[in-house]
Enzyme design. Structure first.
Site, PDB file in Angstrom:
ATOM      1  N   PRO A 154     -76.662 -83.450 -40.814  1.00  0.00           N
ATOM      2  CA  PRO A 154     -76.264 -82.260 -40.056  1.00  0.00           C
ATOM      3  C   PRO A 154     -77.158 -81.066 -40.353  1.00  0.00           C
ATOM      4  CG  PRO A 154     -74.776 -82.600 -41.905  1.00  0.00           C
ATOM      5  CD  PRO A 154     -75.794 -83.707 -41.965  1.00  0.00           C
TER       6      PRO A 154
ATOM      7  N   TYR B  96     -82.179 -82.462 -55.834  1.00  0.00           N
ATOM      8  CA  TYR B  96     -81.149 -82.762 -54.841  1.00  0.00           C
ATOM      9  C   TYR B  96     -81.750 -83.563 -53.676  1.00  0.00           C
ATOM     10  CZ  TYR B  96     -77.801 -81.752 -51.083  1.00  0.00           C
ATOM     11  OH  TYR B  96     -76.914 -81.854 -50.039  1.00  0.00           O
TER      12      TYR B  96
ATOM     13  N   ILE C 108     -74.071 -76.311 -41.450  1.00  0.00           N
ATOM     14  CA  ILE C 108     -72.648 -76.407 -41.080  1.00  0.00           C
ATOM     15  C   ILE C 108     -71.930 -75.136 -41.529  1.00  0.00           C
ATOM     16  CG2 ILE C 108     -70.532 -77.787 -41.285  1.00  0.00           C
ATOM     17  CD1 ILE C 108     -72.219 -80.069 -42.375  1.00  0.00           C
TER      18      ILE C 108
ATOM     19  N   ASP D  79     -86.858 -64.217 -46.443  1.00  0.00           N
ATOM     20  CA  ASP D  79     -86.543 -64.782 -45.130  1.00  0.00           C
ATOM     21  C   ASP D  79     -86.387 -66.299 -45.224  1.00  0.00           C
ATOM     22  OD1 ASP D  79     -86.289 -62.791 -43.273  1.00  0.00           O
ATOM     23  OD2 ASP D  79     -88.411 -62.778 -42.693  1.00  0.00           O
TER      24      ASP D  79
ATOM     25  N   LEU E   9     -66.336 -78.669 -46.866  1.00  0.00           N
ATOM     26  CA  LEU E   9     -66.413 -78.078 -45.532  1.00  0.00           C
ATOM     27  C   LEU E   9     -66.216 -79.129 -44.438  1.00  0.00           C
ATOM     28  CD1 LEU E   9     -67.128 -75.574 -43.891  1.00  0.00           C
ATOM     29  CD2 LEU E   9     -69.532 -76.033 -44.346  1.00  0.00           C
TER      30      LEU E   9
HETATM   31  P1  GDP Z   1     -81.478 -72.196 -45.327  1.00  0.00           P
HETATM   32  O1  GDP Z   1     -81.360 -72.663 -43.916  1.00  0.00           O
HETATM   33  O2  GDP Z   1     -81.536 -73.310 -46.318  1.00  0.00           O
HETATM   34  O3  GDP Z   1     -82.600 -71.216 -45.513  1.00  0.00           O
HETATM   35  O4  GDP Z   1     -80.119 -71.555 -45.657  1.00  0.00           O
HETATM   36  P2  GDP Z   1     -79.295 -70.255 -45.490  1.00  0.00           P
HETATM   37  O5  GDP Z   1     -78.005 -70.620 -44.873  1.00  0.00           O
HETATM   38  O6  GDP Z   1     -79.220 -69.657 -46.864  1.00  0.00           O
HETATM   39  O7  GDP Z   1     -80.039 -69.288 -44.425  1.00  0.00           O
HETATM   40  C1  GDP Z   1     -81.036 -68.461 -44.840  1.00  0.00           C
HETATM   41  C2  GDP Z   1     -81.479 -67.480 -43.753  1.00  0.00           C
HETATM   42  O8  GDP Z   1     -80.479 -66.484 -43.534  1.00  0.00           O
HETATM   43  C3  GDP Z   1     -82.694 -66.780 -44.277  1.00  0.00           C
HETATM   44  O9  GDP Z   1     -83.535 -66.423 -43.203  1.00  0.00           O
HETATM   45  C4  GDP Z   1     -82.103 -65.528 -44.926  1.00  0.00           C
HETATM   46  O10 GDP Z   1     -83.015 -64.462 -45.010  1.00  0.00           O
HETATM   47  C5  GDP Z   1     -80.980 -65.217 -43.926  1.00  0.00           C
HETATM   48  N1  GDP Z   1     -79.891 -64.438 -44.567  1.00  0.00           N
HETATM   49  C6  GDP Z   1     -79.538 -63.171 -44.223  1.00  0.00           C
HETATM   50  N2  GDP Z   1     -78.554 -62.718 -45.000  1.00  0.00           N
HETATM   51  C7  GDP Z   1     -78.233 -63.714 -45.855  1.00  0.00           C
HETATM   52  C8  GDP Z   1     -77.267 -63.845 -46.904  1.00  0.00           C
HETATM   53  O11 GDP Z   1     -76.509 -62.936 -47.211  1.00  0.00           O
HETATM   54  N3  GDP Z   1     -77.223 -65.051 -47.555  1.00  0.00           N
HETATM   55  C9  GDP Z   1     -78.046 -66.090 -47.230  1.00  0.00           C
HETATM   56  N4  GDP Z   1     -77.935 -67.245 -47.891  1.00  0.00           N
HETATM   57  N5  GDP Z   1     -78.985 -65.982 -46.252  1.00  0.00           N
HETATM   58  C10 GDP Z   1     -79.095 -64.821 -45.574  1.00  0.00           C
END
Ligand code: GDP
Length: 313
Positions: free
Chosen positions: A164, A125, A167, A269, A11
């Site tokens: 970062p 990781y 991203i 969440d 990316l």
């Molecule tokens: P995080 O920042 O490591 O938690 O990474 P993510 O990019 O997976 O973001 C997660 C947040 O987005 C959480 O609050 C999820 O509930 C919300 N979310 C909503 N729909 C989706 C989905 O389809 N995929 C993922 N990965 N997260 C989602």
């Protein structure tokens, strides 16, 4: 300046220019010392941007904890050591905000990186990435500056880590279950529009995240490579929190989706927020104009639709 880029197809990597691009383990297996050292001896780069890593979503991390630890440790140990032995002037390496302690005081600042255990779901990781920062610091201490014969200071090399936030952009991994929120939701919204079904979003829509467009990360990395001199890590973020619910609205508009949006609260969440403090970055590039989330999402959606058949999904 002769730049070597690892992770060139990723990316961030795909937004960067470099004289030598290494894009996958079939080309050069960075877990292997001989292969890595031979690459550096042959190419003799003066600067290195190190984005290559073994990465994956939540499930991949949980089920391959040992592999994620080993592969990332080996890649980083080899890349920084090969750079040192071939007199590279500067190495900029990538960490990620998910390697910060699971329980941390917000907003996150760079100095909190080692102040507690990372989240249990990705500690293999996370610890390997944290060790990249330790290795950079140790190399700066031991090899960064040396005293020449007559007491002259001589500068040998500099090792910098950047961190970062979330991203997103073209060339991402758009898998439905295992990718990050932006690519997953772009793909889900696309399918909902095609199949005339509901657009299902995980969780309540309430959590907050910070997003940075891959092109901005590319720009900032170039500036850091050219003129950032501080050896302690640097968070790359606009530090603007966006509610998942508002991200969904922007994706729906960009995709011109007219159907129903459904928040599936049986899905997790995750952490409620992950806010960062970007003052260090602001001091380095005062007034840097980040790509707005609306524009970045529009461009990513356009790219995804155009490259639907061939993109990673
Ligand atoms: P995080 O920042 O490591 O938690 O990474 P993510 O990019 O997976 O973001 C997660 C947040 O987005 C959480 O609050 C999820 O509930 C919300 N979310 C909503 N729909 C989706 C989905 O389809 N995929 C993922 N990965 N997260 C989602």
């Amino acid at each position: 300046m002769k730049t070597l880029l690892t992770g060139a197809n990723g990316l961030v990597g795909s937004t960067l220019d470099a004289d030598i691009k290494v894009s996958g383990r079939r080309e050069v297996d960075l877990r292997n010392w001989e292969e890595t050292y031979n690459l550096f001896k042959k190419e003799r780069p003066t600067h290195v941007i190190h984005t290559a890593a073994r990465v994956g979503g939540l499930a991949a991390n949980i089920h391959n904890m040992g592999e994620f630890f080993y592969d990332n440790m080996m890649i980083n140990l080899n890349v920084l050591e090969a750079a040192r032995r071939t007199d590279v002037k500067k190495v900029v390496s990538f960490l990620s905000t998910c390697v910060f302690p699971a329980e941390v005081e917000y907003p996150i600042t760079e100095d909190k990186l080692h102040e507690g255990e990372p989240h249990l779901s990705n500690y293999g990781y996370a610890y390997a990435k944290r060790m990249l920062d330790v290795q950079a610091r140790a190399y700066n201490d031991q090899y960064g500056i040396s005293l020449g014969g007559l007491g002259f200071m001589s500068f040998n090399g500099k090792y910098i880590s950047v961190i970062p936030t979330n991203i997103y952009g073209p060339n991402d991994n758009f898998e439905l279950e295992n990718s990050h929120v932006v690519p997953a939701l772009i793909h889900k919204c696309y399918l909902a529009k095609q199949n005339k079904t509901d657009f299902m979003v995980w969780g309540s829509g309430e959590p907050l995240r910070e997003f940075i467009y891959a092109d901005d990360v590319g720009d900032l990395t170039q500036l850091i490579l050219e003129s950032y001199e501080d050896e302690t890590p640097l968070i790359l973020s606009n530090s603007q929190e966006v509610r998942i619910r508002d991200l969904v609205k922007i994706i729906v508009e960009a995709m011109e989706y007219k159907g129903r949006v459904f928040f599936d609260e049986s899905k997790p969440d995750g952490q409620y927020k992950k806010s960062t403090n970007n003052s260090k970055l602001q001091t380095f590039v005062p007034g840097y104009r980040f790509t707005s989330l609306k524009k970045g999402i529009e461009q990513t959606v356009k790219w995804f639709i155009k490259n639907y058949e061939s993109c990673r999904k």
